[in-house]
Design a protein around this motif. Structure first.
Motif, short mmCIF file in Angstrom:
data_model
loop_
_atom_site.label_atom_id
_atom_site.label_comp_id
_atom_site.label_asym_id
_atom_site.label_seq_id
_atom_site.Cartn_x
_atom_site.Cartn_y
_atom_site.Cartn_z
N MET A 16 51.93 17.65 39.88
CA MET A 16 51.78 18.12 41.26
C MET A 16 50.87 17.18 42.03
SD MET A 16 50.20 21.74 42.62
CE MET A 16 51.51 22.68 41.86
N ASN A 17 51.27 16.70 43.14
CA ASN A 17 50.48 15.76 43.93
C ASN A 17 49.56 16.51 44.87
OD1 ASN A 17 49.46 13.67 45.36
ND2 ASN A 17 51.31 13.31 46.57
N THR A 18 48.24 16.35 44.70
CA THR A 18 47.27 17.05 45.54
C THR A 18 46.62 16.13 46.55
OG1 THR A 18 45.47 16.62 44.00
CG2 THR A 18 46.75 18.63 43.65
N TYR A 19 47.13 14.92 46.72
CA TYR A 19 46.50 13.97 47.62
C TYR A 19 47.21 13.96 48.96
CZ TYR A 19 44.09 12.32 43.52
OH TYR A 19 43.30 12.24 42.41
N PRO A 20 46.52 14.37 50.05
CA PRO A 20 47.17 14.36 51.37
C PRO A 20 47.37 12.95 51.88
CG PRO A 20 44.85 14.93 51.58
CD PRO A 20 45.13 14.84 50.11
N ASN B 185 46.15 43.42 43.78
CA ASN B 185 47.60 43.35 44.02
C ASN B 185 47.98 42.32 45.08
OD1 ASN B 185 48.11 45.51 42.16
ND2 ASN B 185 47.47 46.94 43.75
N LYS B 186 47.11 41.36 45.37
CA LYS B 186 47.41 40.32 46.34
C LYS B 186 47.26 38.94 45.69
CE LYS B 186 47.80 43.00 50.03
NZ LYS B 186 46.69 43.11 51.00
N ILE B 187 48.01 37.98 46.21
CA ILE B 187 47.75 36.58 45.93
C ILE B 187 46.75 36.12 46.99
CG2 ILE B 187 48.74 34.29 45.64
CD1 ILE B 187 49.67 36.47 43.62
N VAL B 188 45.71 35.43 46.57
CA VAL B 188 44.56 35.19 47.44
C VAL B 188 44.29 33.69 47.61
CG1 VAL B 188 42.11 35.69 47.82
CG2 VAL B 188 43.56 37.35 46.61
N VAL B 189 44.03 33.30 48.85
CA VAL B 189 43.54 31.96 49.17
C VAL B 189 42.15 32.16 49.77
CG1 VAL B 189 43.93 29.83 50.44
CG2 VAL B 189 45.89 31.18 49.64
N MET B 190 41.14 31.55 49.16
CA MET B 190 39.75 31.84 49.52
C MET B 190 38.96 30.56 49.78
SD MET B 190 36.94 33.93 47.22
CE MET B 190 37.99 35.38 47.11
N GLY B 191 38.26 30.52 50.92
CA GLY B 191 37.43 29.39 51.27
C GLY B 191 35.99 29.81 51.50
N PHE B 192 35.11 28.83 51.63
CA PHE B 192 33.68 29.07 51.78
C PHE B 192 33.17 28.22 52.93
CE2 PHE B 192 35.16 29.62 47.50
CZ PHE B 192 34.68 30.88 47.16
N GLY C 131 44.09 27.78 57.97
CA GLY C 131 44.89 28.20 59.12
C GLY C 131 46.32 27.70 59.01
N LYS C 132 46.50 26.48 58.53
CA LYS C 132 47.85 25.95 58.33
C LYS C 132 48.57 26.71 57.22
CE LYS C 132 47.11 21.28 60.10
NZ LYS C 132 48.24 21.31 61.05
N VAL C 133 47.84 27.08 56.17
CA VAL C 133 48.44 27.89 55.11
C VAL C 133 48.93 29.22 55.70
CG1 VAL C 133 47.93 29.21 53.01
CG2 VAL C 133 47.13 26.85 53.22
N GLN C 134 48.12 29.83 56.54
CA GLN C 134 48.53 31.09 57.16
C GLN C 134 49.79 30.92 58.00
OE1 GLN C 134 45.92 32.90 60.14
NE2 GLN C 134 46.43 34.92 59.33
N GLN C 135 49.86 29.84 58.77
CA GLN C 135 51.04 29.59 59.59
C GLN C 135 52.27 29.39 58.73
OE1 GLN C 135 49.30 26.31 61.92
NE2 GLN C 135 49.73 27.52 63.77
N GLN C 136 52.14 28.64 57.63
CA GLN C 136 53.30 28.37 56.78
C GLN C 136 53.77 29.61 56.03
OE1 GLN C 136 52.92 24.79 54.36
NE2 GLN C 136 51.73 23.76 55.95
N LEU C 137 52.85 30.51 55.68
CA LEU C 137 53.23 31.72 54.96
C LEU C 137 53.73 32.82 55.89
CD1 LEU C 137 50.36 31.88 52.32
CD2 LEU C 137 52.75 31.32 51.89
N GLY C 138 53.37 32.75 57.15
CA GLY C 138 53.86 33.70 58.13
C GLY C 138 53.51 35.14 57.80
N VAL D 254 50.32 26.32 49.45
CA VAL D 254 51.45 27.23 49.64
C VAL D 254 52.32 27.25 48.39
CG1 VAL D 254 53.58 27.61 50.95
CG2 VAL D 254 51.45 27.09 52.15
N ARG D 255 52.54 26.09 47.77
CA ARG D 255 53.34 26.06 46.53
C ARG D 255 52.66 26.85 45.43
NH1 ARG D 255 54.47 20.61 48.03
NH2 ARG D 255 52.88 19.79 46.61
N GLU D 256 51.34 26.76 45.35
CA GLU D 256 50.62 27.54 44.35
C GLU D 256 50.77 29.03 44.62
OE1 GLU D 256 47.89 28.29 41.09
OE2 GLU D 256 49.20 26.63 41.65
N VAL D 257 50.68 29.42 45.89
CA VAL D 257 50.88 30.82 46.26
C VAL D 257 52.29 31.28 45.86
CG1 VAL D 257 51.15 32.41 48.22
CG2 VAL D 257 49.18 30.86 48.12
N ASP D 258 53.28 30.44 46.13
CA ASP D 258 54.66 30.79 45.79
C ASP D 258 54.83 30.99 44.28
OD1 ASP D 258 55.48 30.71 48.42
OD2 ASP D 258 56.23 28.65 48.31
#
Length: 214
Positions: free
Chosen positions: A1-5, A68-75, A92-99, A190-194
């Motif tokens: 999996m490529n994690t480099y933007p 019972n949720k998949i979670v994305v968490m920041g600090f 914020g971009k993750v939220q937009q992509q997941l809708g 997003v792929r990890e969430v999926d």
């Protein structure tokens, strides 16, 4: 999996993060610049302590947000003008992509590492720069509660200026999560969430099938 933007993404995220910023101390996040993204598996625990969201609502992290949720968490902390706005922009971009999945099967959480200054109104004002709908909780609390929460998540630092750019992704029903350090491409998150959502649904179908067997 490529994690480099890509370079273009990195420049864009930095621009997003810098937009609302004010001039700030050059010592902020000293030694924690935009390092290359990396990930690692981790084990977390959820401290059962009182927290408060940006609306002033009392929250218990595991019971009220994660179960019972998949979670994305920041600090983050709201005085930060370098790393934290970029991390929040990524989420914020993750939220937009997941809708519409955010708030139903997915929960976004941002925890302030500066609870003495980040009260709910301040977090609410900060959140409006990045949030694009429901399903994203911004949390603060007493110093004791935040410290216990961050230690359980392996994200506590004695100096808030030294906390690294970090996003956690995991299943709220499991202690086994993934840490993403650096400015990770939102598509990777997003792929990890999926993947986690697929595993979560498969586990639920298995439990249901077992329950209906004679």
């Amino acid at each position: 999996m490529n994690t480099y933007p890509s370079c273009a993404l990195m420049i864009g995220l930095l621009a997003l993060g810098a937009g609302p910023a004010q001039a700030h101390s050059a010592d902020e996040h000293a030694g924690h610049g935009p390092a290359k993204p990396r990930l690692e598996a981790t084990r977390v625990t959820f401290a059962d302590v009182p927290l408060t969201d940006q609306a002033g609502k009392p929250i218990r992290l595991e019971k009220d947000l994660l179960a019972n949720k998949i979670v994305v968490m920041g600090f983050i902390y709201t005085r930060c003008t370098t790393v934290c706005p970029v991390v929040s922009s990524i989420m914020g971009k993750v939220q937009q992509q997941l809708g519409g999945r955010v708030g139903t099967e997915v929960q976004l959480v941002s925890i302030s590492v500066d609870p003495l200054r980040d009260d709910p109104p301040r977090l609410a004002a900060y959140a409006r720069q990045f949030q694009h709908g429901p399903g994203w909780s911004w949390l603060t609390g007493s110093s004791q509660s935040i410290t216990a929460t961050l230690k359980g998540l392996g994200s506590w630092s004695p100096n808030l200026l030294q906390h690294p750019p970090l996003i956690l992704v995991g299943d709220g029903n499991s202690p086994h999560w993934t840490r993403y350090y650096g400015f990770t491409d939102p598509a990777v998150l997003v792929r990890e969430v999926d993947e986690l959502s697929s595993l979560h649904r498969k586990a639920r179908r298995t439990v249901i099938a077992q329950d209906v067997q004679p």
